[in-house]
Scaffold this motif. Structure first.
Motif, PDB file in Angstrom:
ATOM      1  N   UNK A  79     -48.118  62.851 117.674  1.00  0.00           N
ATOM      2  CA  UNK A  79     -46.732  62.577 118.056  1.00  0.00           C
ATOM      3  C   UNK A  79     -46.291  61.209 117.543  1.00  0.00           C
ATOM      4  N   UNK A  80     -47.176  60.210 117.647  1.00  0.00           N
ATOM      5  CA  UNK A  80     -46.847  58.873 117.166  1.00  0.00           C
ATOM      6  C   UNK A  80     -46.616  58.879 115.654  1.00  0.00           C
ATOM      7  N   UNK A  81     -47.453  59.612 114.934  1.00  0.00           N
ATOM      8  CA  UNK A  81     -47.310  59.681 113.477  1.00  0.00           C
ATOM      9  C   UNK A  81     -45.975  60.316 113.086  1.00  0.00           C
ATOM     10  N   UNK A  82     -45.609  61.392 113.761  1.00  0.00           N
ATOM     11  CA  UNK A  82     -44.338  62.058 113.458  1.00  0.00           C
ATOM     12  C   UNK A  82     -43.152  61.193 113.876  1.00  0.00           C
ATOM     13  N   UNK A  83     -43.294  60.452 114.977  1.00  0.00           N
ATOM     14  CA  UNK A  83     -42.215  59.562 115.402  1.00  0.00           C
ATOM     15  C   UNK A  83     -42.006  58.448 114.382  1.00  0.00           C
ATOM     16  N   UNK A  84     -43.100  57.929 113.835  1.00  0.00           N
ATOM     17  CA  UNK A  84     -43.003  56.920 112.779  1.00  0.00           C
ATOM     18  C   UNK A  84     -42.311  57.518 111.554  1.00  0.00           C
ATOM     19  N   UNK A  85     -42.720  58.717 111.160  1.00  0.00           N
ATOM     20  CA  UNK A  85     -42.149  59.359 109.975  1.00  0.00           C
ATOM     21  C   UNK A  85     -40.686  59.735 110.174  1.00  0.00           C
ATOM     22  N   UNK A  86     -40.315  60.043 111.425  1.00  0.00           N
ATOM     23  CA  UNK A  86     -38.936  60.450 111.711  1.00  0.00           C
ATOM     24  C   UNK A  86     -37.939  59.329 111.467  1.00  0.00           C
TER      25      UNK A  86
END
Length: 295
Positions: A79-86
């Motif tokens: 989730x953290x990785x996708x939030x960063x990418x978002x």
């Protein structure tokens, strides 16, 4: 697969596809840590209320190691990785890269579980890599290095999902609802120390608060319940087909609600990734539809 199961499947895919919309709306304002802490906390509280209503107790300490492994590698870190990418990538690209998880799962299984990759699966991996290459190439041209780092973060998240899928094959036997509930509280604890390191950038408004609440309660807590109901009624093979529908809804919602342009590279990348995932998993739509419903 019954009509009710098909409707649940489409609803789940639309919800998970929509999760990338809410991340796009909130990631830049909240930052990755506060966004994901809000998401998993809302999901954990939602599942707690449901467990109280169902009068189900959670043996958290008895399975604490298991819950933290799942909570970290299947929830908190991805989730953290996708939030960063978002903060950089559009919702369409996020949804497409999310669907590469089964590809990583197959590679990890070949190493960890000593499962041989067959020719069909090998072709699927090549297709999946080709799809990611199409997306990476376009993002590198339009967004530069920042876009490439964001894509690598998504692929790292997908790899963690692949690891988690393999871990569940050797993990302690825990009921699906308890897995979801316990792992969410573990994720809350894992993300908590990151809050001082990644501060909020903008004031928290009502739309942002509602987006995080929706992301946690609907796109995480309730979505988990839908998914586990599909697994119970029709088996994991049929439930797996949600993987192929999420990118389609991610592209659709991104275009409708965020005005994202659907370019040829997006469609081609999505087609290659989904086709590769179908081959790697050995999924059969015909077989899934004919799967008998269990009581």
């Amino acid at each position: 697969m019954s009509l009710a199961s098909v409707l649940r499947l489409v609803l789940l895919a639309s919800i998970w596809g929509g999760s990338f919309i809410f991340m796009r709306l909130t990631a830049n304002s909240l930052g990755a840590a506060y966004l994901i802490e809000g998401r998993v906390l809302a999901a954990a509280l939602c599942l707690l209320l449901i467990s109280c209503y169902l009068r189900r107790t959670l043996a958290f300490m008895s399975n604490i190691k298991h819950f933290f492994i799942i909570g970290a590698f299947n929830t908190a870190f991805p989730f953290l990785m996708f939030a960063y990418a978002a903060q950089t990538l559009n919702a369409s690209t996020l949804a497409i890269l999310n669907s590469t998880a089964p590809l990583f799962g197959a590679v990890i299984a070949s190493i960890w579980q000593k499962e041989r990759i067959k020719l069909k699966a090998g072709m699927g991996l090549l297709l999946g890599v080709s799809g990611v290459t199409v997306l990476v190439g376009h993002q590198a041209l339009t967004l530069g290095g920042q876009g490439v780092w964001a894509i690598l973060a998504c692929l790292a998240a997908a790899m963690m999902y692949g690891f988690s899928a393999n871990y569940t094959k050797v993990a302690p036997v825990v009921a699906p609802f308890e897995n979801a509930h316990g792992s969410m509280w573990a994720a809350v604890i894992v993300v908590l120390p990151l809050l001082p390191l990644i501060p909020i950038r903008e004031p928290i408004t009502l739309p942002i608060s509602l987006s995080v609440l929706t992301l946690g309660v609907v796109c995480t807590g309730l979505a988990y319940l839908l998914y586990f109901r599909l697994v119970k009624d029709d088996g994991p093979a049929s439930a797996l087909s949600v993987t192929f529908l999420v990118p389609l809804f991610g592209i659709l919602w991104g275009s409708l609600f965020l005005g994202e342009q659907i370019g040829l590279n997006t469609l081609l990348g999505a087609l290659l990734v989904v086709a590769g995932t179908v081959l790697v998993t050995g999924f059969s739509f015909k077989k899934a539809v004919k799967t008998p419903i269990k009581a």
